[in-house]
Write an enzyme that holds these catalytic residues in place. Structure first.
Site, PDB file in Angstrom:
ATOM      1  N   TRP A  73      -0.509  -1.339   2.743  1.00 55.52           N
ATOM      2  CA  TRP A  73       0.906  -1.055   2.988  1.00 55.52           C
ATOM      3  C   TRP A  73       1.018  -0.721   4.469  1.00 55.52           C
ATOM      4  O   TRP A  73       0.573   0.330   4.931  1.00 55.52           O
ATOM      5  CB  TRP A  73       1.340   0.113   2.110  1.00 55.52           C
ATOM      6  N   GLY A  76       5.730  -1.145   9.703  1.00 59.45           N
ATOM      7  CA  GLY A  76       6.231  -2.256  10.499  1.00 59.45           C
ATOM      8  C   GLY A  76       7.696  -2.492  10.206  1.00 59.45           C
ATOM      9  O   GLY A  76       8.391  -1.619   9.689  1.00 59.45           O
ATOM     10  N   ASP A 163      10.815 -20.404   1.733  1.00 64.04           N
ATOM     11  CA  ASP A 163      11.856 -19.385   1.887  1.00 64.04           C
ATOM     12  C   ASP A 163      11.673 -18.725   3.253  1.00 64.04           C
ATOM     13  O   ASP A 163      11.024 -17.684   3.377  1.00 64.04           O
ATOM     14  CB  ASP A 163      11.794 -18.346   0.783  1.00 64.04           C
TER      15      ASP A 163
END
Length: 266
Positions: A73, A76, A163
């Site tokens: 994790w 950012g 995407d």
């Protein structure tokens, strides 16, 4: 979620991470933080090894057969629409499209190259089922897509993310760029990804420079393929938003489709 807490131990707190699938979670302890996901594709391990997504920490199978993956994790931020113009975006996308390891892994897990005729056939079926032929723009676009079909074949099939939304590009605090959310990945024409970025984020006068950073040149064949796939996307998004009663967004897709029709019929 209880099963995830059981795997991690009492010192961990697990919370949903949101998203459309509801299968992603954040896990936090005093010393560590992880991003968890149920039933991620085995493709994730190769993406992690190549530094395209945050590092894969472990994979575990639950008693019910589900597989849970844990990734770093990272602190950012998502890229802004303006930051999508940065050359590093073009370079990372080029790295993905030119990776034989990613292509081999997707084929090993059963993905097959998607041909334009298959894409158009699937679209026409979706349009029929949803009654979208009633829209003049959709009817016009289908005719153009059929006419352009011989012009959009491309020999090089690559791994496409499919995407290119700026929300899927993550810049870590140490300056490392990642492309996340690979649930829609397929094998096809790189123009699918390139067209999305150029259409959505790059001023047309900068297309040449962006494509130079990517490692290719702008030519008529690439433009035709980009517009072909963008029309496909606009029709699919129009149907998707209409089915969700998101009529403002559906109208925006029709407007986008009108612009694309004008571009290819000049």
């Amino acid at each position: 979620m209880k099963s995830l807490e059981h795997i991690l131990g009492k010192e961990w707190t697990v919370t949903p991470a949101g998203g459309s699938t509801g299968e992603a979670y954040y896990a936090k302890s005093e010393k560590n933080r992880l991003f968890l996901k149920r039933n991620s594709s085995p493709f994730l391990a190769v993406l992690s090894a190549q530094g395209i997504v945050p590092k894969l920490v472990w994979t575990k199978r639950l008693e019910n057969g589900d597989v849970v993956t844990a990734q770093q994790w990272l602190e950012g931020k998502e890229l802004s629409p303006e930051e999508m113009q940065h050359p590093e975006v073009a370079k990372l996308l080029s790295k993905i499209h030119h990776s034989s390891e990613l292509l081999d892994m997707l084929m090993r897990i059963g993905k097959k190259p998607l041909k334009p005729i298959e894409i158009l056939t699937n679209l026409k079926q979706t349009v029929r089922v949803n009654g979208a032929f009633m829209q003049l723009e959709v009817h016009q676009a289908i005719k153009i897509l059929e006419k352009m079909l011989p012009m959009v074949y491309h020999n090089k099939q690559v791994v496409c993310h499919c995407d290119m939304n700026h929300n899927n590009w993550l810049l870590s605090q140490n300056g490392q760029l990642y492309l996340i959310d690979w649930d829609n990945a397929l094998i096809g024409d790189p123009a699918m990804d390139i067209g999305m970025i150029l259409q959505w984020y790059i001023p047309e006068e900068d297309w040449d420079y962006w494509l130079t950073c990517y490692g290719t040149e702008l030519d008529e064949h690439l433009v035709d393929r980009m517009h072909w796939y963008l029309m496909i996307d606009s029709i699919n998004y129009f149907i998707w938003h209409t089915n969700r009663k998101e009529y403002k967004e559906a109208a925006q897709q029709l407007l986008q489709l009108k612009r694309l029709i004008k571009r290819v019929t000049l």
